[in-house]
Design a protein around this motif. Structure first.
Motif: not given
Length: 469
Positions: A73-74, A443-446, A454-455, A461-462
């Motif tokens: 994650a970020m 947090h779903t990837l945008g 990802p911007l 992702m888990n």
């Protein structure tokens, strides 16, 4: 002295720094999956509140080593889209003159933060015994945080101009340690359930670098810069590389860090997780927990500081747009001269080796769950998470809908909003017949860059695989 009037030359230094920021913004870390906070079939709920047991059909589990709870994650308020921009079909850094100052500055915060926090179980098990639910976890913990003031981006964007910049309070810290956690939870009565975990931490490395003060007055005729900095580094086998002062060879200052060989553990600490769950009635349940309340002591800490405010003042630089290597005032030649003088700003003096103790970054969780009376497998929940870590503190609220239509499957969808903006999370969980598998995102990837990065700095992702019995 003149200001830079050839921005193509200035790009040579800016691209290096901009690329470093881009790399930091795309750093990944692992954390607990708060999308599973209200999912009773999720094996690792106890990591968010040690009072949680496991009410699934197969309540006991053993993690598949290294794969029981993998989370990438970020988190941050400095995004890749803040440092790279589309321009004429290309992707360019924020320093490109084709991107306006106003556009860049409007996208940045006064305090831009990036966070990395990994807490990955290597071995884990949970089982019912001793009148309650018990957990044993051996995990690796690593964290890194950076705080970057807005004025640093202004300086990089605008170049040397007749302005004052305050880039004080630039910070970076990183820490790594192994953790052994022993947990137990039980029912006190029909309404109350409590739990706790005792953690033993074995320190591997810890770094803390601070630019506490850096004020720059950059004019066309003279420069005045004042700074104060410090560095703490704890790791066995680590030592400072020293360099003699060019004006006073008898004086030496820190010129980097060197490693003879890895010396093993260098710290020890302890922490507590404490939690409680209160069931008001068949519809309402409330929960609260404090995690990682404890300390770390680092026994081999190297310390270096500027010892006092450093002041640098000069009027001897002239930057010529003619970049011929034989021109003494070309960008490259003048920058080399200036770079040597600027070393005065961060000449750190070796203060020796000693012991240093710091508190761990604690986390507070508060949750409320409502069971829908017309369809009891459906619940709604709200959880607030606050991570307490000084300048890197953050909080968010997550509202979720959770459903378990059959014993072997559960799912959740949730919306989160907090310090780092809003996001959408979800979790799918299969838990039956001796095997458990879950996958989800807090947090779903945008939108992604051309390289698949990802911007937005908030993404995750888990997944995990566990043996159930």
């Amino acid at each position: 002295m003149r200001k830079f009037n050839n921005k193509n030359q200035l790009m040579k230094s800016k691209y290096i720094i901009g690329a470093s920021l881009l790399a930091c913004a795309s750093t990944a870390f692992a954390q607990e999956t708060y999308s599973g906070y209200f999912s009773e079939g999720y094996e690792y709920r106890f990591r968010m509140n040690p009072a949680f047991g496991n009410e699934s059909v197969k309540p006991n589990f053993v993690a598949i080593p290294m794969l029981g709870n993998v989370n990438v994650a970020m988190r941050g308020n400095l995004h890749v889209s803040d440092v790279v921009y589309p321009l004429n079909g290309k992707t360019v850094l924020f320093t490109n003159p084709g991107i306006s100052n106003r556009k860049v500055m409007n996208n940045l915060s006064d305090n831009n933060r990036l966070g990395l926090d990994m807490n990955m179980p290597i071995l884990a098990t949970g089982f019912k015994a001793f009148g309650g639910y018990n957990t044993v976890v051996i995990s690796a913990h690593a964290s890194a945080n950076a705080a970057i003031p807005k004025d640093l981006f202004r300086l990089l964007k605008e170049g040397v101009s007749n302005k004052t910049y305050d880039i004080s309070d630039v910070r970076f810290n990183a820490s790594a340690y192994a953790e052994i956690a022993l947990g137990h939870s039980r029912d006190i009565n029909s309404q109350w359930r409590v739990g706790g975990a005792l953690k033993f931490n074995l320190g591997i490395a810890d770094f803390d670098a601070r630019l506490d003060q850096a004020r720059l007055q950059l004019g066309e005729d003279n420069w005045t810069i004042q700074s104060r900095a410090s560095l703490n580094a704890a790791m066995n086998g680590l030592k400072f590389k020293m360099k003699a002062d060019k004006d006073n060879p008898s004086m030496q200052y820190v010129d980097g860090i060197d490693m003879d060989n890895f010396g093993g553990l260098t710290g020890f600490g302890m922490a507590l997780d404490l939690g409680a769950v209160f069931t008001l009635n068949q519809d309402w349940q409330f929960s609260a927990a404090v995690l990682d309340f404890g300390f770390m002591n680092w026994s081999n800490n190297l310390k270096a500081t500027t010892d006092a405010d450093k002041i640098f003042e000069t009027d001897r630089y002239t930057f010529d747009p003619d970049d011929d290597k034989d021109n003494p005032h070309s960008f490259d030649n003048e920058w080399k001269t200036m770079r040597d003088d600027l070393e005065e700003l961060y000449k750190l003096e070796d203060k020796g080796k000693g012991s240093r103790t710091n508190m761990l970054a604690a986390t507070l969780n508060f949750g409320a769950r409502y069971t829908f009376p017309l369809y009891r497998p459906l619940t709604f929940g709200l959880v607030n998470t606050t991570h307490i870590n000084g300048k890197y503190t953050w909080t968010d609220f997550r509202l979720s809908a959770n459903v378990a239509p059959v014993k072997m499957f559960s799912a959740t969808a949730n919306l989160a909003v907090g310090t780092y903006g809003a996001g959408f999370g979800w979790l799918l969980n299969y838990h039956y017949t001796g095997f458990g598998l879950f996958v989800g995102m807090d947090h779903t990837l945008g939108k992604l860059s051309k390289d698949g990065v990802p911007l937005n700095s908030n993404a995750s992702m888990n997944f995990g695989m566990n043996i159930l019995f």
